[in-house]
Structure formats: structure tokens, C-alpha cells
Design an enzyme around this catalytic site. Structure first.
Site, PDB file in Angstrom:
ATOM      1  N   ALA A   1       1.054  -1.340  -0.051  1.00  0.00           N
ATOM      2  CA  ALA A   1      -0.296  -0.084  -0.100  1.00  0.00           C
ATOM      3  C   ALA A   1       1.372   1.786   0.168  1.00  0.00           C
ATOM      4  CB  ALA A   1      -1.178  -0.052   1.688  1.00  0.00           C
TER       5      ALA A   1
ATOM      6  N   GLN B   1       3.298   3.845  -2.580  1.00  0.00           N
ATOM      7  CA  GLN B   1       2.973   5.083  -3.743  1.00  0.00           C
ATOM      8  C   GLN B   1       2.180   3.864  -5.337  1.00  0.00           C
ATOM      9  OE1 GLN B   1       2.839   8.010  -2.947  1.00  0.00           O
ATOM     10  NE2 GLN B   1       5.031   9.143  -2.778  1.00  0.00           N
ATOM     11  N   ILE B   2       2.363   3.408  -5.381  1.00  0.00           N
ATOM     12  CA  ILE B   2       2.394   2.625  -6.678  1.00  0.00           C
ATOM     13  C   ILE B   2       0.740   1.811  -6.382  1.00  0.00           C
ATOM     14  CG2 ILE B   2       1.748   0.936  -8.629  1.00  0.00           C
ATOM     15  CD1 ILE B   2       5.506   1.579  -8.368  1.00  0.00           C
TER      16      ILE B   2
ATOM     17  N   ASP C   1      -1.370  -4.359   3.243  1.00  0.00           N
ATOM     18  CA  ASP C   1       0.320  -3.943   3.409  1.00  0.00           C
ATOM     19  C   ASP C   1       0.067  -4.515   4.788  1.00  0.00           C
ATOM     20  OD1 ASP C   1       2.271  -1.725   2.128  1.00  0.00           O
ATOM     21  OD2 ASP C   1       2.425  -2.035   4.210  1.00  0.00           O
TER      22      ASP C   1
ATOM     23  N   ARG D   1      14.178   1.699  -5.649  1.00  0.00           N
ATOM     24  CA  ARG D   1      15.579   2.505  -5.102  1.00  0.00           C
ATOM     25  C   ARG D   1      15.617   3.774  -4.727  1.00  0.00           C
ATOM     26  NH1 ARG D   1      17.894   2.556 -10.979  1.00  0.00           N
ATOM     27  NH2 ARG D   1      15.578   2.814 -12.381  1.00  0.00           N
TER      28      ARG D   1
ATOM     29  N   ARG E   1       6.964   5.655 -22.225  1.00  0.00           N
ATOM     30  CA  ARG E   1       7.600   6.128 -21.954  1.00  0.00           C
ATOM     31  C   ARG E   1       8.500   6.522 -23.792  1.00  0.00           C
ATOM     32  NH1 ARG E   1      10.614   3.783 -16.295  1.00  0.00           N
ATOM     33  NH2 ARG E   1       9.370   4.771 -14.931  1.00  0.00           N
TER      34      ARG E   1
ATOM     35  N   HIS F   1      13.553  -5.423 -17.684  1.00  0.00           N
ATOM     36  CA  HIS F   1      13.203  -4.376 -17.466  1.00  0.00           C
ATOM     37  C   HIS F   1      14.550  -4.074 -16.487  1.00  0.00           C
ATOM     38  CE1 HIS F   1      10.361  -0.767 -15.455  1.00  0.00           C
ATOM     39  NE2 HIS F   1      11.141  -1.183 -14.796  1.00  0.00           N
TER      40      HIS F   1
HETATM   41  C1  LMR Z   1      11.164   2.733 -12.752  1.00  0.00           C
HETATM   42  O1  LMR Z   1      10.898   1.903 -13.980  1.00  0.00           O
HETATM   43  O2  LMR Z   1       9.798   2.916 -12.713  1.00  0.00           O
HETATM   44  C2  LMR Z   1      10.830   1.481 -11.840  1.00  0.00           C
HETATM   45  O3  LMR Z   1      11.785  -0.055 -12.581  1.00  0.00           O
HETATM   46  C3  LMR Z   1      11.288   2.549 -11.028  1.00  0.00           C
HETATM   47  C4  LMR Z   1      12.906   2.232 -10.761  1.00  0.00           C
HETATM   48  O4  LMR Z   1      12.938   1.852 -10.313  1.00  0.00           O
HETATM   49  O5  LMR Z   1      13.238   2.602 -11.914  1.00  0.00           O
END
Ligand code: LMR
Length: 320
Positions: free
Chosen positions: A11, A13-14, A34, A83, A152, A176
Site C-alpha cells: 500500500a 505510492q503505487i 500491507d 531504489r 515512456r 526491465h
Molecule cells: C521504473 O522503471 O520506474 C521502475 O522500475 C522503478 C525504478 O526503480 O526505476
């Protein structure tokens, strides 16, 4: 007919943004889980109180008890830590792997029929671990990344060309992480592939290369700006798009971290590929033909993901 049940594990921000979006779109009733006492309850109540203003019907419940996710149709997992500036997603592996273990066990015990969408980083390795810990079928456990990365890429392209993002489509393959592969050849403006737009003089190869790099660095760019967390609006929108595709059997073609066996010459690995998402989860992995350079970039990305999976096995013997 009963409304679908959407369980949001985490629970932060996302998680809060997911709950708000799911309720506003009336995708179903929402359980926000959470371990932190009060946070899911407070966020769920706050969002429920926006219902009369926004005019949506959804029941929202905040909880610290996994039993409340019982029978969920969709689970979206954001639990774990984000992170900080200067860190890579891979630096989160050890800490978030432990979180995936308890989340996987909670889902296994209470929501074994759910379509599970993982957002926790490092994404491809965490979704692999979550599938192992939960024991759910591989086609029902996926990672949210490609929709975000492609989103993006589309945003940056629409800025460069000065056109609506509706007319821009984009594909991003691979893990990713820093090795992700935005695919210019399969990305288009009004159906015209990006390399052709360079030939037509609408942009230059240098500008396109800079956009590709900005897409790869998209997560870090937001982390650098926010300083105390990572992106949450676009990741939440991306996961909701995947959840909706599953709940409404839309057969959407969406890139996501799926279990790939056979396609792309892979022998069973979670990595970002274009897929078809419908009522059965991942119904198809689309095996795009790559040229030599694209294949080399994809292989590098695959190797990076494999390295993270091996690191998970080294940390938790039950995964070996
Ligand atoms: C993102 O791409 O926004 C997520 O994976 C969070 C991050 O740490 O970059």
C-alpha cells in the site's frame, strides 16, 4: 454477477494509485494489503470517500491480513522497497526477494486462481521468484514492465514528432533494466516505422538514439527527480491496463515480462516480450523476428536476467 476482486499487495505510492485507478475505472472491489498497520486502512478509506465525488461504485478494504485477499481474481504486487538515487534496480534483489517469498506464500494460500501482476524490482527476477514461491501456473504470473517502458518511449516520441501519443506505437523487449531493448524498427508514428521517419528527414538518427537511451534510463530519471522513491503513476496505469485486459478478456497485445519457453530460442525464462493477454492470462507470446543487432541486444538483456535469477537461487536454496 459478483464484481471482480482485485487484491493489491503493498500500500505504498503505487499501491494507493492502483487502488484509486481500479476504483475509478470500476474494475471491481479492491482489497489493499500491507504489513504496515493503518496504512492500507487509511488509504482505502480515503479513496472510498472520493467515490461519491467521482461517482464510482467500488468497495475498498484495507487490511494487514492475507486472508482478506481470499478468492481474488487479480493480485497486483508492489510490496518491497524502491531504489534511491544512485542505486540500480538490481541492488534491491536481496531485500525484495525475501518480500516475494512471503507474498508468494500468501497468494498461494488465499488466491491461487488469481492473475498475478508483479511490479517489484528487479522485475524479471522478482516475477520469476514470485511464480516459484506461489506455485501458480506460469501463464498466470507476469511482470509489469513492457507497457511502462513502451509508454515512456511513446511519450518521448510524441514530444519529438509533435504528434498525439495516440498515433505513436512502440515496442520494448528484454529485461526491465539497463539492458532493455527499445525496438525502433517495430515502433511507428501512424504506422510508419521510425527508421523510415529518419529517412524522410522528420528526425535524425542521433535524436532517435537519444530517445532510446532516455527510455532505457526512464526509471532512473524519475528516481533522480523524486529523490525519495520511484515512479508510481505510470507504473500503476500500466498494471491496470494489464489487469483490465485479463478481467475483460480483451486479447490485448501488450509487452510484459512473461515466461518464455521455445519462443526467442529461450528455454524457460521471464523476460519482456510482446504477449496477448486475455481471460487465460498470457495466451500467446509473440515471437518477433530480430535482426542481428537487435538479437545481440536482446541476448545481452537475457544474460543479465539469467544472472539475477542465478543470484536469487544463491540467496534462497528453495529456489535452486
Ligand atoms: C521504473 O522503471 O520506474 C521502475 O522500475 C522503478 C525504478 O526503480 O526505476
Amino acid at each position: 454477477m459478483a464484481r471482480p476482486k482485485i487484491a493489491l499487495i503493498g500500500a505504498g505510492q503505487i499501491g494507493g494509485t492502483l487502488a484509486h485507478l481500479a476504483a475509478m475505472k470500476e474494475l471491481g472491489d479492491v482489497v489493499l494489503f500491507d504489513i504496515s498497520e493503518g496504512t492500507p486502512q487509511g488509504k482505502a478509506l480515503d479513496i472510498a470517500e472520493s467515490g461519491p465525488v467521482e461517482g464510482f461504485d467500488a468497495v475498498l478494504k484495507g487490511t494487514n491480513d492475507y486472508a482478506d485477499i481470499a478468492g481474488a481474481d487479480v493480485c497486483i504486487v508492489t510490496a518491497g522497497v524502491p531504489r534511491k538515487p544512485g542505486m540500480s534496480r538490481d541492488d534491491l534483489l536481496g531485500i525484495n526477494l525475501k518480500v516475494m517469498k512471503s507474498v508468494g506464500e500468501g497468494i498461494k494460500a488465499h488466491a491461487p486462481n488469481a492473475f498475478v501482476i508483479c511490479i517489484t524490482n528487479p522485475l524479471d527476477a522478482m516475477v520469476w521468484a514470485l511464480q516459484k514461491f506461489s506455485g501458480l501456473p506460469a501463464e498466470k504470473v507476469v511482470g509489469m514492465a513492457g507497457v511502462l517502458d513502451a509508454g515512456r518511449f511513446r511519450h518521448f516520441l510524441s514530444l519529438e514528432f509533435g504528434v498525439s501519443m495516440r498515433d505513436v506505437s512502440a515496442f520494448v523487449l528484454g529485461g526491465h533494466g539497463d539492458t532493455m531493448v527499445p525496438l525502433a524498427r517495430y515502433s511507428t508514428v501512424a504506422g510508419i516505422p521510425l527508421p523510415d521517419l529518419v529517412k524522410m528527414g522528420w528526425t535524425t538518427q542521433d535524436k532517435l538514439d537519444a530517445i532510446v537511451q532516455r527510455t532505457r534510463d526512464g526509471g532512473a530519471e524519475i528516481v533522480g527527480l523524486l529523490k525519495t522513491g520511484s515512479a508510481f503513476y505510470a507504473p500503476a496505469s500500466s498494471a491496470i491496463e494489464m489487469a483490465e485486459a485479463y478481467l475483460k478478456d480483451q486479447k490485448r497485445v501488450l509487452p510484459c515480462a512473461a515466461f518464455v519457453k521455445g519462443a526467442y530460442g529461450l528455454d524457460g525464462l521471464y523476460v519482456g516480450v510482446p504477449t496477448v493477454i486475455g481471460a487465460n492470462g498470457i495466451e500467446k507470446v509473440i515471437d518477433i523476428k530480430l535482426d542481428k543487432d537487435e538479437q545481440a541486444m536482446f541476448d545481452k538483456s537475457v544474460d543479465a536476467v539469467k544472472g539475477l535469477v542465478e543470484a536469487c537461487k544463491g540467496i534462497d536454496n528453495s529456489l535452486a
